[in-house]
Design a protein around this motif. Structure first.
Motif, PDB file in Angstrom:
ATOM      1  N   ARG A   1      44.309  45.440  43.046  1.00  0.00           N
ATOM      2  CA  ARG A   1      43.990  44.521  44.105  1.00  0.00           C
ATOM      3  C   ARG A   1      42.348  44.859  44.127  1.00  0.00           C
ATOM      4  O   ARG A   1      41.950  45.953  44.360  1.00  0.00           O
ATOM      5  CB  ARG A   1      44.396  44.577  45.253  1.00  0.00           C
ATOM      6  CG  ARG A   1      44.274  45.980  45.896  1.00  0.00           C
ATOM      7  CD  ARG A   1      45.007  46.063  47.425  1.00  0.00           C
ATOM      8  NE  ARG A   1      44.970  47.374  47.806  1.00  0.00           N
ATOM      9  CZ  ARG A   1      43.807  47.895  48.293  1.00  0.00           C
ATOM     10  NH1 ARG A   1      42.599  47.145  48.528  1.00  0.00           N
ATOM     11  NH2 ARG A   1      43.843  49.285  48.705  1.00  0.00           N
TER      12      ARG A   1
ATOM     13  N   ARG B   1      45.265  23.760  38.184  1.00  0.00           N
ATOM     14  CA  ARG B   1      45.416  25.100  38.452  1.00  0.00           C
ATOM     15  C   ARG B   1      44.508  25.941  39.247  1.00  0.00           C
ATOM     16  O   ARG B   1      44.725  26.687  39.931  1.00  0.00           O
ATOM     17  CB  ARG B   1      46.025  25.684  36.969  1.00  0.00           C
ATOM     18  CG  ARG B   1      46.628  26.870  36.959  1.00  0.00           C
ATOM     19  CD  ARG B   1      47.260  27.175  35.616  1.00  0.00           C
ATOM     20  NE  ARG B   1      46.139  27.330  34.673  1.00  0.00           N
ATOM     21  CZ  ARG B   1      45.907  28.863  34.212  1.00  0.00           C
ATOM     22  NH1 ARG B   1      46.315  29.613  35.042  1.00  0.00           N
ATOM     23  NH2 ARG B   1      45.211  28.764  33.437  1.00  0.00           N
TER      24      ARG B   1
ATOM     25  N   ARG C   1      39.325  38.798  39.583  1.00  0.00           N
ATOM     26  CA  ARG C   1      39.907  37.386  38.915  1.00  0.00           C
ATOM     27  C   ARG C   1      41.040  37.092  39.499  1.00  0.00           C
ATOM     28  O   ARG C   1      41.268  35.840  39.401  1.00  0.00           O
ATOM     29  CB  ARG C   1      40.331  37.964  37.234  1.00  0.00           C
ATOM     30  CG  ARG C   1      39.144  38.371  36.600  1.00  0.00           C
ATOM     31  CD  ARG C   1      38.258  37.082  36.165  1.00  0.00           C
ATOM     32  NE  ARG C   1      37.194  37.150  35.103  1.00  0.00           N
ATOM     33  CZ  ARG C   1      35.857  37.523  35.901  1.00  0.00           C
ATOM     34  NH1 ARG C   1      35.821  37.607  37.027  1.00  0.00           N
ATOM     35  NH2 ARG C   1      34.895  37.572  34.834  1.00  0.00           N
ATOM     36  N   SER C   2      41.801  37.747  40.294  1.00  0.00           N
ATOM     37  CA  SER C   2      42.925  37.235  40.920  1.00  0.00           C
ATOM     38  C   SER C   2      43.242  38.399  42.132  1.00  0.00           C
ATOM     39  O   SER C   2      42.787  39.356  42.323  1.00  0.00           O
ATOM     40  CB  SER C   2      44.288  37.021  40.086  1.00  0.00           C
ATOM     41  OG  SER C   2      44.747  38.349  39.909  1.00  0.00           O
ATOM     42  N   PRO C   3      44.234  38.246  42.955  1.00  0.00           N
ATOM     43  CA  PRO C   3      44.516  38.966  43.901  1.00  0.00           C
ATOM     44  C   PRO C   3      45.074  40.206  43.413  1.00  0.00           C
ATOM     45  O   PRO C   3      45.138  41.503  44.320  1.00  0.00           O
ATOM     46  CB  PRO C   3      45.628  38.407  44.822  1.00  0.00           C
ATOM     47  CG  PRO C   3      45.325  37.027  44.679  1.00  0.00           C
ATOM     48  CD  PRO C   3      45.021  36.778  43.278  1.00  0.00           C
ATOM     49  N   GLU C   4      45.464  40.397  42.156  1.00  0.00           N
ATOM     50  CA  GLU C   4      45.695  41.631  41.530  1.00  0.00           C
ATOM     51  C   GLU C   4      45.023  42.259  40.549  1.00  0.00           C
ATOM     52  O   GLU C   4      45.082  43.393  39.931  1.00  0.00           O
ATOM     53  CB  GLU C   4      47.158  41.325  40.889  1.00  0.00           C
ATOM     54  CG  GLU C   4      48.516  40.978  41.690  1.00  0.00           C
ATOM     55  CD  GLU C   4      48.450  39.421  41.878  1.00  0.00           C
ATOM     56  OE1 GLU C   4      47.888  38.776  41.091  1.00  0.00           O
ATOM     57  OE2 GLU C   4      48.659  38.909  43.076  1.00  0.00           O
TER      58      GLU C   4
ATOM     59  N   TYR D   1      37.416  32.089  38.978  1.00  0.00           N
ATOM     60  CA  TYR D   1      38.523  31.528  38.166  1.00  0.00           C
ATOM     61  C   TYR D   1      38.301  31.836  36.734  1.00  0.00           C
ATOM     62  O   TYR D   1      36.883  31.356  36.428  1.00  0.00           O
ATOM     63  CB  TYR D   1      38.787  30.087  38.390  1.00  0.00           C
ATOM     64  CG  TYR D   1      40.092  29.403  37.765  1.00  0.00           C
ATOM     65  CD1 TYR D   1      41.125  29.753  38.107  1.00  0.00           C
ATOM     66  CD2 TYR D   1      39.617  28.244  36.763  1.00  0.00           C
ATOM     67  CE1 TYR D   1      42.313  29.098  37.393  1.00  0.00           C
ATOM     68  CE2 TYR D   1      40.990  27.769  36.062  1.00  0.00           C
ATOM     69  CZ  TYR D   1      42.350  28.494  36.637  1.00  0.00           C
ATOM     70  OH  TYR D   1      43.365  27.717  35.930  1.00  0.00           O
TER      71      TYR D   1
ATOM     72  N   GLU E   1      40.932  31.024  31.610  1.00  0.00           N
ATOM     73  CA  GLU E   1      41.997  30.110  32.458  1.00  0.00           C
ATOM     74  C   GLU E   1      41.313  28.683  32.120  1.00  0.00           C
ATOM     75  O   GLU E   1      42.208  27.630  31.974  1.00  0.00           O
ATOM     76  CB  GLU E   1      42.094  30.339  33.788  1.00  0.00           C
ATOM     77  CG  GLU E   1      42.383  31.842  34.097  1.00  0.00           C
ATOM     78  CD  GLU E   1      43.964  32.550  33.149  1.00  0.00           C
ATOM     79  OE1 GLU E   1      44.662  31.653  33.049  1.00  0.00           O
ATOM     80  OE2 GLU E   1      43.887  33.403  33.015  1.00  0.00           O
TER      81      GLU E   1
ATOM     82  N   GLU F   1      45.189  28.653  41.789  1.00  0.00           N
ATOM     83  CA  GLU F   1      44.884  29.960  41.512  1.00  0.00           C
ATOM     84  C   GLU F   1      43.714  30.445  41.785  1.00  0.00           C
ATOM     85  O   GLU F   1      43.257  31.603  41.993  1.00  0.00           O
ATOM     86  CB  GLU F   1      45.286  30.102  40.251  1.00  0.00           C
ATOM     87  CG  GLU F   1      46.844  29.904  40.081  1.00  0.00           C
ATOM     88  CD  GLU F   1      47.244  30.078  38.390  1.00  0.00           C
ATOM     89  OE1 GLU F   1      46.472  30.809  37.727  1.00  0.00           O
ATOM     90  OE2 GLU F   1      48.375  29.351  38.187  1.00  0.00           O
ATOM     91  N   GLY F   2      42.464  29.452  41.844  1.00  0.00           N
ATOM     92  CA  GLY F   2      41.155  30.101  42.121  1.00  0.00           C
ATOM     93  C   GLY F   2      40.901  30.363  43.471  1.00  0.00           C
ATOM     94  O   GLY F   2      41.549  30.076  44.523  1.00  0.00           O
ATOM     95  N   LEU F   3      39.905  31.441  43.600  1.00  0.00           N
ATOM     96  CA  LEU F   3      39.493  32.018  44.773  1.00  0.00           C
ATOM     97  C   LEU F   3      38.135  31.449  45.300  1.00  0.00           C
ATOM     98  O   LEU F   3      37.320  31.949  44.845  1.00  0.00           O
ATOM     99  CB  LEU F   3      39.607  33.453  44.541  1.00  0.00           C
ATOM    100  CG  LEU F   3      40.716  34.171  43.735  1.00  0.00           C
ATOM    101  CD1 LEU F   3      40.509  35.809  43.798  1.00  0.00           C
ATOM    102  CD2 LEU F   3      41.936  33.959  44.958  1.00  0.00           C
TER     103      LEU F   3
END
Ligand SMILES: Cc1cc2nc3c(=O)[nH]c(=O)nc-3n(C[C@H](O)[C@H](O)[C@H](O)COP(=O)(O)OP(=O)(O)OC[C@H]3O[C@@H](n4cnc5c(N)ncnc54)[C@H](O)[C@@H]3O)c2cc1C
Length: 385
Positions: A188, A64, A209-212, A100, A104, A68-70
């Motif tokens: 974002r 995952r 933490r994420s794109p959002e 990430y 998570e 999902e990690g950037l």
């Protein structure tokens, strides 16, 4: 009950240790004071070093994270009205960080342990450690868990370190005259990479933490009451500290979570006593500026797994005896780096003009000298094992 390794704490250190031991055929039981839901939703670290990413991938729990990690190949240092990129791809080729969330990682590890039949006992706040220099055992509720060794992975406020008799440990520590107000917001990220911003109003960090979902930190006075920071004030202050270069606008959105974290450096030596081995925050704390706490926890349990594996397969105690010495080399490198980043980027006192000039001078050096920038980059992505 009996197991080979009794683990106190289901944070990243305890869960990863249990997982890595399982891969070597070593049995463990994890005792955790809080609920599974609490552990899986506790928002903390989010920057994974290259070595941490490698350990998670190599041990089969990185699926995952890879999705999902950037991956980030640089960070920005922002000060004096300009931004300066520290380019990992040029300075430390082949090494990067991955953004990430710690929660998570915790979710992935809990899922992997439970899928493999691992035993994690949540909601036991009364764990006791006994006979640490003889035949160690753990107690909780009305039960006893006998084990060969105990791993104290229960964080800074846990019960493991205080179970070591007084006078055994040497404590090294430093407090800082400020804290971090951490904010999680549904918005974002306003930049693709982390921004470490130093200014006369104080330090600010733009992270994600994420794109959002974005993560922000503001330097605030120590023991700052959270009530002093309504959402409008947080956004106004973040804008004042981050919108300091032409063309940069901070996107805002609903704040999901906020909290004040004290800044502290702490090391307890040695990281072992009898058959108790401390790992992660149970043994050491760093200010979060260098993003090292979670990564040090991973490094500790990687070393402890290797030492225990060697002991179980050969009966030799050499690597176990050396556990503390092995870990402390990396711990102290991270201690220095975290202290250095903190000292470089935070105004310590509002009227300390001399200290401010020193910080600016060093920032100018780091952003203009390839040698200095490489030192920062090498430490930030994590020293090789
Ligand atoms: C706001 C914030 C931001 C951070 N940012 C970063 C970052 O970007 N990068 C980074 O590397 N690090 C960061 N850190 C540090 C990082 O979160 C910690 O270093 C990391 O959680 C250490 O993992 P651990 O497993 O050793 O301890 P913990 O995560 O503290 O886990 C310990 C576990 O033990 C349990 N426990 C406690 N007492 C007992 C008991 N008596 N009995 C049983 N169980 C017990 C706890 O409930 C917990 O589940 C940050 C920390 C904070 C607070």
């Amino acid at each position: 009950m009996r197991t080979q390794v009794g683990i106190v704490g289901a944070g990243p250190a305890g869960l990863l240790l249990s997982h890595l031991l399982h891969l070597r055929g070593i049995d463990s039981v994890v005792l955790e004071s809080r609920s599974r839901e609490y552990c899986e939703s506790r928002v903390r670290a989010g920057v994974l070093e290259q070595g941490t990413v490698d350990v998670l991938n190599d041990s089969g729990v990185g699926e995952r994270m890879r999705r999902e990690g950037l991956p980030h190949h640089g960070i920005e240092l922002r000060y004096g009205g300009a931004g300066h990129r520290i380019a990992f791809e040029k300075l430390v080729p082949g090494r990067a960080i991955t953004v990430y969330g710690q929660q998570e990682v915790v979710k992935d590890l809990i899922a992997a342990r439970l899928a493999a039949g691992g035993k994690i006992i949540f909601d036991v706040p009364d764990v006791g450690l006994h006979d640490l220099t003889g035949s160690p055992y753990l107690t909780f509720q009305d039960q006893t868990l006998e084990c060969d060794v105990i791993a104290g992975c229960d964080g800074f406020h846990g019960v493991s370190r205080p179970s070591i008799p007084e006078g055994v440990l040497s404590i090294f520590e430093r407090d800082y005259p400020f804290a971090w107000l951490g904010v999680l917001a549904r918005v974002r990220p306003s930049a693709e990479e982390l921004i470490y911003a130093r200014g006369d109003r104080g330090f600010a960090l733009h992270s994600m933490r994420s794109p959002e979902i974005s993560r922000f930190y503001l330097q605030v006075p120590p023991d700052e009451p959270l009530e002093n920071w309504p959402d409008e004030r947080i956004w106004a202050e973040l804008k004042a500290r981050l919108e300091t270069v032409p063309g940069f606008t901070l996107a805002t959105g609903p704040i999901l979570e906020k909290g004040v974290t004290p800044m502290r450096s702490f090391v307890a030596e040695p990281m072992q006593y009898g058959r108790l081995y401390l790992a992660g925050d149970a043994a050491h704390i760093v200010p979060p500026t260098g993003a090292k706490g979670l990564n040090l926890a991973v490094a500790d349990v990687r070393a402890l797994t290797a030492a225990l594996g060697h002991w179980y397969s050969t009966g030799e105690t050499g690597p176990l005896d050396d556990y503390s010495r092995t870990c402390l080399r990396r711990v102290w490198r991270a201690q220095h780096f975290s202290w250095w980043m903190t000292t470089l980027l935070h105004p310590f006192e509002s009227d300390d003009a001399y200290g401010g000039r020193l910080q600016t001078s060093y920032l100018d050096y780091v952003t203009s000298s390839e040698a200095a920038a490489t030192t920062l980059a090498e430490n930030y992505v994590g020293m090789p094992w």
